[in-house]
Structures are given as structure tokens and as C-alpha cells.
Scaffold this motif. Structure first.
Motif, PDB file in Angstrom:
ATOM      1  N   LEU A  20      86.917  60.036  71.091  1.00  0.00           N
ATOM      2  CA  LEU A  20      87.738  59.168  70.648  1.00  0.00           C
ATOM      3  C   LEU A  20      88.890  58.704  70.748  1.00  0.00           C
ATOM      4  O   LEU A  20      90.059  57.923  69.938  1.00  0.00           O
ATOM      5  N   LYS A  21      88.276  59.398  68.769  1.00  0.00           N
ATOM      6  CA  LYS A  21      89.141  60.049  67.895  1.00  0.00           C
ATOM      7  C   LYS A  21      90.629  60.495  68.282  1.00  0.00           C
ATOM      8  O   LYS A  21      91.407  59.710  67.918  1.00  0.00           O
ATOM      9  N   PHE A  22      91.107  61.293  69.065  1.00  0.00           N
ATOM     10  CA  PHE A  22      92.053  62.108  69.395  1.00  0.00           C
ATOM     11  C   PHE A  22      92.440  60.883  70.699  1.00  0.00           C
ATOM     12  O   PHE A  22      93.998  61.463  71.042  1.00  0.00           O
ATOM     13  N   SER A  23      92.078  59.706  70.927  1.00  0.00           N
ATOM     14  CA  SER A  23      92.811  58.801  72.119  1.00  0.00           C
ATOM     15  C   SER A  23      93.394  58.112  71.774  1.00  0.00           C
ATOM     16  O   SER A  23      94.300  57.517  72.363  1.00  0.00           O
ATOM     17  N   LEU A  29      96.004  60.038  77.660  1.00  0.00           N
ATOM     18  CA  LEU A  29      95.340  60.704  78.644  1.00  0.00           C
ATOM     19  C   LEU A  29      94.048  61.537  78.513  1.00  0.00           C
ATOM     20  O   LEU A  29      93.341  61.107  78.874  1.00  0.00           O
ATOM     21  N   GLY A  30      94.377  62.916  77.697  1.00  0.00           N
ATOM     22  CA  GLY A  30      93.378  63.695  78.186  1.00  0.00           C
ATOM     23  C   GLY A  30      92.631  63.271  77.315  1.00  0.00           C
ATOM     24  O   GLY A  30      91.356  63.228  78.252  1.00  0.00           O
ATOM     25  N   PRO A  31      92.735  62.982  76.040  1.00  0.00           N
ATOM     26  CA  PRO A  31      91.847  62.436  75.540  1.00  0.00           C
ATOM     27  C   PRO A  31      90.792  61.597  75.840  1.00  0.00           C
ATOM     28  O   PRO A  31      88.894  60.925  76.054  1.00  0.00           O
ATOM     29  N   SER A  32      91.411  60.319  76.435  1.00  0.00           N
ATOM     30  CA  SER A  32      91.115  59.617  77.265  1.00  0.00           C
ATOM     31  C   SER A  32      90.667  59.563  78.087  1.00  0.00           C
ATOM     32  O   SER A  32      89.261  58.465  78.658  1.00  0.00           O
ATOM     33  N   LEU A  33      90.486  60.605  79.212  1.00  0.00           N
ATOM     34  CA  LEU A  33      89.862  61.059  80.544  1.00  0.00           C
ATOM     35  C   LEU A  33      88.588  61.459  80.089  1.00  0.00           C
ATOM     36  O   LEU A  33      87.002  60.997  79.897  1.00  0.00           O
ATOM     37  N   ILE A  34      88.881  62.282  78.946  1.00  0.00           N
ATOM     38  CA  ILE A  34      87.328  62.935  78.151  1.00  0.00           C
ATOM     39  C   ILE A  34      86.630  61.764  77.415  1.00  0.00           C
ATOM     40  O   ILE A  34      84.838  62.235  77.550  1.00  0.00           O
TER      41      ILE A  34
END
Length: 109
Positions: A20-23, A29-34
Motif C-alpha cells: 500500500l505504501k508503494f501503490s 498497478l503492481g503494488p495495487s494488485l498486491i
């Protein structure tokens, strides 16, 4: 076994919170999917641990304490965030509270 499931749930939640910190406000997209996958897995696994017999208060207390402690450590170690002695003491109190919940629920057989 239910405590192992709970531990994996906590790790999924911590991974999602870190992502969430990196989204960047869900603009990456990548961090949001995680984040979505991690929280989904975490809540599913939490529900399994409850279904397998861990009392709700104990499970949620362990989830919260372990999650807060791990996220704080990740913040310090990986993200260069600070942690004051007061915050360290607060984490200790949270962990002590969870231990009290767990040990207080044990009845001699």
C-alpha cells in the motif's frame, strides 16, 4: 494448525500493507494488485483460523499485534522510518496485551 493459518494471514496482511505504501494512492498497478490480493488472502485465512477454533478476540488480537509489530519493523529496516522508545514501549504493551488474552483463556485440564 489454526495458528499456522493465522500466521500466514498476518504475513499476507503485512505484505498488503507494505505494498500500500508503494501503490502511490493506487496509481501503480503492481503494488495495487498486491494490496488487493494480499488483503483478500489475509481475510480468507483469518476466517479459516476462526473456523478452526481460535477465539475471535485472541485471533484478532494476535493479528493486530503481530501486524503492527512487523509493519513497524519493516518501516524501520526497509523504509528508513524512525521508531522512538515510546513507540517501542507501545508495541511491547500491545504484544503483552495479546499474551494476556491468550494465556487468560487457557483453563487447566
Amino acid at each position: 494448525m489454526p495458528y499456522l493459518v493465522l500466521a500466514v494471514a498476518v504475513l499476507c496482511e503485512v505484505a498488503a500493507t507494505t505494498a500500500l505504501k508503494f501503490s502511490e494512492g493506487f496509481t501503480r498497478l503492481g503494488p495495487s494488485l498486491i494490496v488487493v490480493a494480499g488483503y483478500s488472502a489475509a481475510f480468507y485465512l483469518l476466517s479459516l483460523s476462526l473456523d478452526r477454533g481460535i477465539p475471535l478476540g485472541v485471533a484478532y488480537g494476535m493479528w493486530a499485534a503481530a501486524g503492527v509489530a512487523l509493519v513497524a519493523v519493516i518501516g524501520v529496516v526497509l523504509l528508513g522510518e524512525g521508531l522512538t522508545w515510546v513507540q517501542v514501549g507501545g508495541l511491547g504493551l500491545v504484544i503483552a496485551g495479546v499474551l494476556a488474552l491468550e494465556l487468560g483463556g487457557q483453563h487447566p485440564q
